[in-house]
Write an enzyme that holds these catalytic residues in place. Structure first.
Site, PDB file in Angstrom:
ATOM      1  N   ARG A 143       6.663  75.311  73.771  1.00 40.82           N
ATOM      2  CA  ARG A 143       7.014  74.905  72.202  1.00 40.82           C
ATOM      3  C   ARG A 143       5.908  74.828  71.158  1.00 40.82           C
ATOM      4  NH1 ARG A 143      11.801  72.106  71.193  1.00 40.82           N
ATOM      5  NH2 ARG A 143      10.967  70.900  69.903  1.00 40.82           N
ATOM      6  N   ARG A 155      -3.490  78.419  68.287  1.00 38.70           N
ATOM      7  CA  ARG A 155      -3.976  79.253  67.404  1.00 38.70           C
ATOM      8  C   ARG A 155      -5.536  79.601  67.261  1.00 38.70           C
ATOM      9  NH1 ARG A 155      -0.237  77.308  63.652  1.00 38.70           N
ATOM     10  NH2 ARG A 155       1.712  78.312  64.023  1.00 38.70           N
ATOM     11  N   ARG A 177      15.244  61.140  78.028  1.00 39.91           N
ATOM     12  CA  ARG A 177      14.145  60.237  77.536  1.00 39.91           C
ATOM     13  C   ARG A 177      14.884  59.764  76.157  1.00 39.91           C
ATOM     14  NH1 ARG A 177      10.765  57.413  79.935  1.00 39.91           N
ATOM     15  NH2 ARG A 177       9.197  57.466  78.646  1.00 39.91           N
ATOM     16  N   ARG A 183       3.918  58.490  68.186  1.00 40.94           N
ATOM     17  CA  ARG A 183       3.673  59.117  66.876  1.00 40.94           C
ATOM     18  C   ARG A 183       3.943  57.934  65.691  1.00 40.94           C
ATOM     19  NH1 ARG A 183       7.792  64.384  66.910  1.00 40.94           N
ATOM     20  NH2 ARG A 183       9.680  63.057  67.418  1.00 40.94           N
ATOM     21  N   GLU A 243       7.021  55.374  66.638  1.00 37.55           N
ATOM     22  CA  GLU A 243       7.909  55.792  67.702  1.00 37.55           C
ATOM     23  C   GLU A 243       7.553  55.702  69.142  1.00 37.55           C
ATOM     24  OE1 GLU A 243       9.472  60.050  67.123  1.00 37.55           O
ATOM     25  OE2 GLU A 243       9.378  60.235  69.160  1.00 37.55           O
ATOM     26  N   TYR A 302      16.740  71.486  75.651  1.00 42.33           N
ATOM     27  CA  TYR A 302      15.709  70.835  74.755  1.00 42.33           C
ATOM     28  C   TYR A 302      16.031  71.927  73.418  1.00 42.33           C
ATOM     29  CZ  TYR A 302      11.423  69.019  72.976  1.00 42.33           C
ATOM     30  OH  TYR A 302      10.348  68.239  72.207  1.00 42.33           O
ATOM     31  N   ASP A 304      16.365  72.890  69.377  1.00 45.34           N
ATOM     32  CA  ASP A 304      16.164  72.362  68.276  1.00 45.34           C
ATOM     33  C   ASP A 304      17.469  72.637  67.230  1.00 45.34           C
ATOM     34  OD1 ASP A 304      13.663  71.663  68.727  1.00 45.34           O
ATOM     35  OD2 ASP A 304      12.886  73.630  68.192  1.00 45.34           O
TER      36      ASP A 304
HETATM   37  N1  UDP Z   1       3.038  67.070  72.965  1.00 47.95           N
HETATM   38  C1  UDP Z   1       1.670  66.594  73.437  1.00 47.95           C
HETATM   39  N2  UDP Z   1       0.988  66.261  72.523  1.00 47.95           N
HETATM   40  C2  UDP Z   1       1.234  66.185  71.048  1.00 47.95           C
HETATM   41  C3  UDP Z   1       2.625  66.985  70.775  1.00 47.95           C
HETATM   42  C4  UDP Z   1       3.249  67.298  71.775  1.00 47.95           C
HETATM   43  O1  UDP Z   1       1.524  66.494  74.486  1.00 47.95           O
HETATM   44  O2  UDP Z   1       0.622  65.558  70.031  1.00 47.95           O
HETATM   45  C5  UDP Z   1       3.656  67.800  73.888  1.00 47.95           C
HETATM   46  C6  UDP Z   1       4.700  66.716  74.593  1.00 47.95           C
HETATM   47  O3  UDP Z   1       5.200  66.645  75.915  1.00 47.95           O
HETATM   48  C7  UDP Z   1       5.869  67.055  73.834  1.00 47.95           C
HETATM   49  C8  UDP Z   1       6.027  68.310  73.696  1.00 47.95           C
HETATM   50  O4  UDP Z   1       4.539  68.769  73.540  1.00 47.95           O
HETATM   51  O5  UDP Z   1       7.224  66.325  74.189  1.00 47.95           O
HETATM   52  C9  UDP Z   1       6.657  69.309  72.745  1.00 47.95           C
HETATM   53  O6  UDP Z   1       6.367  68.612  71.329  1.00 47.95           O
HETATM   54  P1  UDP Z   1       7.316  68.681  70.017  1.00 47.95           P
HETATM   55  O7  UDP Z   1       6.368  68.417  68.975  1.00 47.95           O
HETATM   56  O8  UDP Z   1       7.849  70.029  69.734  1.00 47.95           O
HETATM   57  O9  UDP Z   1       8.168  67.505  70.379  1.00 47.95           O
HETATM   58  P2  UDP Z   1       9.410  67.064  69.328  1.00 47.95           P
HETATM   59  O10 UDP Z   1       8.990  66.928  67.954  1.00 47.95           O
HETATM   60  O11 UDP Z   1      10.623  67.618  69.830  1.00 47.95           O
HETATM   61  O12 UDP Z   1       9.349  65.634  69.940  1.00 47.95           O
END
Ligand code: UDP
Length: 374
Positions: A173, A177, A251, A281, A302, A350, A352
């Site tokens: 996901r 870059r 989860r 976060r 969160e 999963y 969006d």
């Molecule tokens: N992830 C991570 N560190 C980060 C952000 C994301 O390890 O700082 C991993 C984590 O396993 C997460 C996945 O990447 O579930 C997908 O992240 P995304 O930001 O797409 O999650 P969402 O916003 O859907 O919770």
């Protein structure tokens, strides 16, 4: 007029309801067990401050599908919004997704894009050919050090298991870059609706042939009213079958909310990569509407945990053991003619918001086509 029942007033249910209502051939009941529409995209203006709060966590709309973008833009004005996420690790603030700034800061270097590609390639684990797990994907493409810093701790907190147990698709996901572009998404269109997501969904549902009934629980297959010509189910697939093949792993997240004067963190989302910080976060809601201004602020810490019977499922875990159970449920789904299963929970994927809308439009179109002759 044919009667249709739609279970769930999130994006999936609303989009199907709208497509069917527009034909003028169906009378549609949309039910939802919660006291609001919008599912986990639900937004609400806080009464005290006027800040638009993403009640179930941050939602930023992004898609490369023009059809989906044009679709949502019929219902509200979407303000341009680029999601720029930060990650705090070991006392320093880094830029996400991993980009040239992250790499240079982390290694204390000033590499050019080409040098950074060589540098990261030298860090990647070359013994991994086809990465299957989250861990293999990370080790192959960013190497052990960046993996341990930005993904290992966050992912353990988020998913409650070792990243070696999770599929590579979760990490795919996120882009990596070798430029200073810190846009979290690669999609062509990105924005936030002026009046929030619940407003968008309210507008999608606004049709004389659609009736929305809140606080109405659907108890699965035993609850099917034979009066209905067809049913669209967007709740959890295992719940529909009363969990007879076992519960699928999800989860869930929960929030501790705070309010104060001014600006708490200066950014919509900051991730906390260290395992020692209990939350994953912090989202500060007023930064999702930069075209508005507020003296006060509201932010959510969160936390992630396993879903119990009373929790709202958020993220399908899709471990090996879950996929075995899912197969059994999917076999049952194939035998049911009268019910269509769609959305994140009913298909246990999963997805969006933009995926959901695309699939719901498609599902409605296919249904309408097949129902022409009935
Ligand atoms: N992830 C991570 N560190 C980060 C952000 C994301 O390890 O700082 C991993 C984590 O396993 C997460 C996945 O990447 O579930 C997908 O992240 P995304 O930001 O797409 O999650 P969402 O916003 O859907 O919770």
């Amino acid at each position: 007029m044919k009667k249709i029942l739609i279970i769930g007033a999130g994006f999936s249910g609303a989009v199907v309801a709208n497509s069917l209502a527009k034909t003028g051939r169906y009378s549609i009941d949309v039910i939802d067990e919660r006291n609001h529409i919008g599912g986990n995209c639900h937004t609400e203006r806080d009464k005290e401050t006027g800040i638009m709060v993403h009640k179930y966590g941050p939602h930023i709309f992004h898609t490369s599908n023009k059809l989906v973008w044009d679709y949502v833009n019929q219902f509200d004005r979407f303000h341009p919004f680029v999601n720029r996420v930060k990650s705090i690790y070991n006392g320093q603030v880094y830029s996400l997704p991993i980009n040239l700034h992250t790499i240079n800061q982390f290694y204390g270097k000033a590499l050019s894009p080409g040098e950074a590609i060589d540098w990261i390639q030298s860090k990647g684990d070359k013994s991994i050919q086809e990465p299957k797990t989250f861990e293999e994907q990370a080790k192959k493409f960013v190497g052990e050090e960046l993996y341990k810093a930005f993904f290992y701790g966050y992912t353990k907190k988020q998913w409650g298991c070792e990243p070696s147990e999770l599929p590579a698709s979760i990490l795919k996901r996120l882009p990596v870059r070798f430029s200073y572009d810190d846009n979290y998404y690669n999609d062509r269109y990105q924005g936030i609706p002026e009046n929030g997501y619940s407003y968008v969904i309210e507008r999608i549902l606004a049709h004389d042939l659609i009736r929305v009934k809140l606080n109405q629980k659907f108890s699965g297959e035993s609850d099917i009213d034979l009066d209905y010509h067809h049913i669209f189910y967007t709740g959890p697939i295992d719940a529909f079958f009363s969990f007879r093949h076992g519960r699928l792993g999800y989860r869930t997240v929960y929030f501790k909310d705070f309010r104060e004067e001014g600006d708490h963190q200066g950014n919509p989302v900051i991730n906390y990569a260290d395992e020692s910080v209990p939350y994953t976060r912090i989202h500060e809601h007023k930064h999702f509407t930069p075209w508005e201004s507020f003296d006060k602020t509201i932010y959510f810490e969160e936390y992630s945990k396993e879903t119990t019977e009373t929790d709202i499922p958020y993220y399908p875990k899709r471990l090996e053991s879950d996929l075995k159970k899912l197969k059994l449920y999917e076999e049952e789904v194939r035998l049911i003619q009268k019910v269509s299963f769609l959305g994140r929970l009913a298909t246990y994927r999963y997805l969006d918001m933009h995926h959901i809308i695309e699939e719901a439009l498609d599902c409605a179109a296919k249904f309408l086509e097949s129902d022409k002759s009935v």
